[in-house]
Design a protein around this motif. Sequence first.
Motif, PDB file in Angstrom:
ATOM      1  N   ARG A 100      36.596  39.661  45.109  1.00 37.51           N
ATOM      2  CA  ARG A 100      37.475  38.914  46.009  1.00 37.51           C
ATOM      3  C   ARG A 100      38.737  38.399  45.320  1.00 37.51           C
ATOM      4  O   ARG A 100      39.834  38.499  45.867  1.00 37.51           O
ATOM      5  N   THR A 101      38.585  37.806  44.121  1.00 37.24           N
ATOM      6  CA  THR A 101      39.694  37.094  43.500  1.00 37.24           C
ATOM      7  C   THR A 101      39.912  37.545  42.065  1.00 37.24           C
ATOM      8  O   THR A 101      38.980  37.558  41.266  1.00 37.24           O
ATOM      9  N   LEU A 102      41.143  37.867  41.755  1.00 41.18           N
ATOM     10  CA  LEU A 102      41.560  38.123  40.378  1.00 41.18           C
ATOM     11  C   LEU A 102      42.052  36.809  39.790  1.00 41.18           C
ATOM     12  O   LEU A 102      42.918  36.158  40.381  1.00 41.18           O
ATOM     13  N   ALA A 103      41.492  36.406  38.669  1.00 47.77           N
ATOM     14  CA  ALA A 103      42.003  35.244  37.944  1.00 47.77           C
ATOM     15  C   ALA A 103      43.027  35.764  36.943  1.00 47.77           C
ATOM     16  O   ALA A 103      42.701  36.561  36.062  1.00 47.77           O
ATOM     17  N   LEU A 104      44.270  35.342  37.115  1.00 48.72           N
ATOM     18  CA  LEU A 104      45.324  35.673  36.162  1.00 48.72           C
ATOM     19  C   LEU A 104      45.280  34.590  35.091  1.00 48.72           C
ATOM     20  O   LEU A 104      45.734  33.479  35.307  1.00 48.72           O
ATOM     21  N   PHE A 105      44.673  34.915  33.962  1.00 48.18           N
ATOM     22  CA  PHE A 105      44.453  33.928  32.919  1.00 48.18           C
ATOM     23  C   PHE A 105      45.703  33.638  32.102  1.00 48.18           C
ATOM     24  O   PHE A 105      45.917  32.506  31.683  1.00 48.18           O
ATOM     25  N   GLU A 106      46.497  34.655  31.830  1.00 49.82           N
ATOM     26  CA  GLU A 106      47.685  34.467  30.994  1.00 49.82           C
ATOM     27  C   GLU A 106      48.819  35.360  31.474  1.00 49.82           C
ATOM     28  O   GLU A 106      48.587  36.511  31.865  1.00 49.82           O
ATOM     29  N   LEU A 107      50.014  34.821  31.423  1.00 49.18           N
ATOM     30  CA  LEU A 107      51.246  35.563  31.630  1.00 49.18           C
ATOM     31  C   LEU A 107      52.287  34.888  30.758  1.00 49.18           C
ATOM     32  O   LEU A 107      52.546  33.690  30.918  1.00 49.18           O
ATOM     33  N   LEU A 126      50.260  44.497  36.577  1.00 54.80           N
ATOM     34  CA  LEU A 126      48.845  44.116  36.497  1.00 54.80           C
ATOM     35  C   LEU A 126      48.225  44.101  37.893  1.00 54.80           C
ATOM     36  O   LEU A 126      47.143  44.642  38.104  1.00 54.80           O
ATOM     37  N   LEU A 127      48.917  43.515  38.850  1.00 51.12           N
ATOM     38  CA  LEU A 127      48.378  43.422  40.213  1.00 51.12           C
ATOM     39  C   LEU A 127      48.292  44.781  40.895  1.00 51.12           C
ATOM     40  O   LEU A 127      47.382  45.021  41.687  1.00 51.12           O
ATOM     41  N   ALA A 128      49.220  45.672  40.584  1.00 53.22           N
ATOM     42  CA  ALA A 128      49.270  46.978  41.242  1.00 53.22           C
ATOM     43  C   ALA A 128      47.999  47.792  41.017  1.00 53.22           C
ATOM     44  O   ALA A 128      47.621  48.587  41.867  1.00 53.22           O
ATOM     45  N   GLY A 129      47.334  47.584  39.936  1.00 53.62           N
ATOM     46  CA  GLY A 129      46.133  48.355  39.652  1.00 53.62           C
ATOM     47  C   GLY A 129      44.845  47.682  40.076  1.00 53.62           C
ATOM     48  O   GLY A 129      43.769  48.149  39.712  1.00 53.62           O
ATOM     49  N   ARG A 130      44.939  46.624  40.836  1.00 56.08           N
ATOM     50  CA  ARG A 130      43.750  45.838  41.167  1.00 56.08           C
ATOM     51  C   ARG A 130      43.347  46.007  42.625  1.00 56.08           C
ATOM     52  O   ARG A 130      44.185  46.258  43.487  1.00 56.08           O
ATOM     53  N   ALA A 131      42.046  45.807  42.905  1.00 53.28           N
ATOM     54  CA  ALA A 131      41.521  45.957  44.264  1.00 53.28           C
ATOM     55  C   ALA A 131      41.201  44.615  44.923  1.00 53.28           C
ATOM     56  O   ALA A 131      40.826  44.585  46.089  1.00 53.28           O
ATOM     57  N   GLU A 132      41.336  43.507  44.200  1.00 43.23           N
ATOM     58  CA  GLU A 132      40.974  42.200  44.756  1.00 43.23           C
ATOM     59  C   GLU A 132      41.868  41.828  45.938  1.00 43.23           C
ATOM     60  O   GLU A 132      42.979  42.321  46.082  1.00 43.23           O
ATOM     61  N   GLU A 133      41.351  40.922  46.787  1.00 44.09           N
ATOM     62  CA  GLU A 133      42.071  40.439  47.962  1.00 44.09           C
ATOM     63  C   GLU A 133      43.172  39.456  47.607  1.00 44.09           C
ATOM     64  O   GLU A 133      44.160  39.342  48.328  1.00 44.09           O
ATOM     65  N   ARG A 134      42.947  38.695  46.532  1.00 36.76           N
ATOM     66  CA  ARG A 134      43.887  37.632  46.178  1.00 36.76           C
ATOM     67  C   ARG A 134      43.890  37.450  44.666  1.00 36.76           C
ATOM     68  O   ARG A 134      43.013  37.954  43.967  1.00 36.76           O
ATOM     69  N   VAL A 135      44.882  36.727  44.202  1.00 41.09           N
ATOM     70  CA  VAL A 135      44.993  36.405  42.787  1.00 41.09           C
ATOM     71  C   VAL A 135      45.203  34.902  42.676  1.00 41.09           C
ATOM     72  O   VAL A 135      45.869  34.295  43.525  1.00 41.09           O
ATOM     73  N   THR A 136      44.606  34.301  41.649  1.00 42.50           N
ATOM     74  CA  THR A 136      44.768  32.874  41.410  1.00 42.50           C
ATOM     75  C   THR A 136      45.183  32.659  39.968  1.00 42.50           C
ATOM     76  O   THR A 136      44.863  33.461  39.079  1.00 42.50           O
ATOM     77  N   LEU A 137      45.899  31.567  39.752  1.00 39.07           N
ATOM     78  CA  LEU A 137      46.326  31.207  38.400  1.00 39.07           C
ATOM     79  C   LEU A 137      46.459  29.700  38.310  1.00 39.07           C
ATOM     80  O   LEU A 137      46.454  29.003  39.322  1.00 39.07           O
ATOM     81  N   LEU A 138      46.578  29.226  37.089  1.00 39.91           N
ATOM     82  CA  LEU A 138      46.802  27.809  36.831  1.00 39.91           C
ATOM     83  C   LEU A 138      48.162  27.653  36.176  1.00 39.91           C
ATOM     84  O   LEU A 138      48.537  28.442  35.303  1.00 39.91           O
TER      85      LEU A 138
END
Length: 183
Positions: A100-107, A126-138
Amino acid sequence: MDLELRRVGREGLDEVRQTLLDVFAEVYAHRMSDPFFSVERFDERLTGHAGRNSWEAVIGYDNGTPVGYAYGAALQPGARWWMHQLDPLPEDYTEETGARTLALFELMTREQWRGQGIARRIHEELLAGRAEERVTLLVDPRKTEVKATYERWGYTNVGEQKPFPDSPLYATMVRQLRAPTAA
């Protein structure tokens, strides 16, 4: 500049670990007196993040010189990511499936290469190759320009969290990537 973007999965971490550590040390040189931002602590977090099967990184190179990177992994069922929200989010929002969710840990981008759209190119690759519905970051909410950049990229602030006892307080941001899949 001719930016080359290279994607690496967890099986390639040993080949790029030192590059990731070196870029981190340069970007966070001004915070090294804070134990949370030490290279050793970052390396521990990197090892934990890369232990997930779905971990991937995209590293940008300018004529062979690493200029920045992003990495993330899918949140697994029971992930602790949402547990540290100061104001808990609804259970149906925080339920993770492993897809469901990709955690973007570092950018991060090295200073000499900032302001050229490189961070966004790395991020989107990075996002282009992913199948998750959403991405989250801090993001540190005191870094208003950085937070505003994420908002321009389609992220929404969903609250704040403190993921480690010695970490800063972070804004939790989420960007929808595609429509949710039916359960």
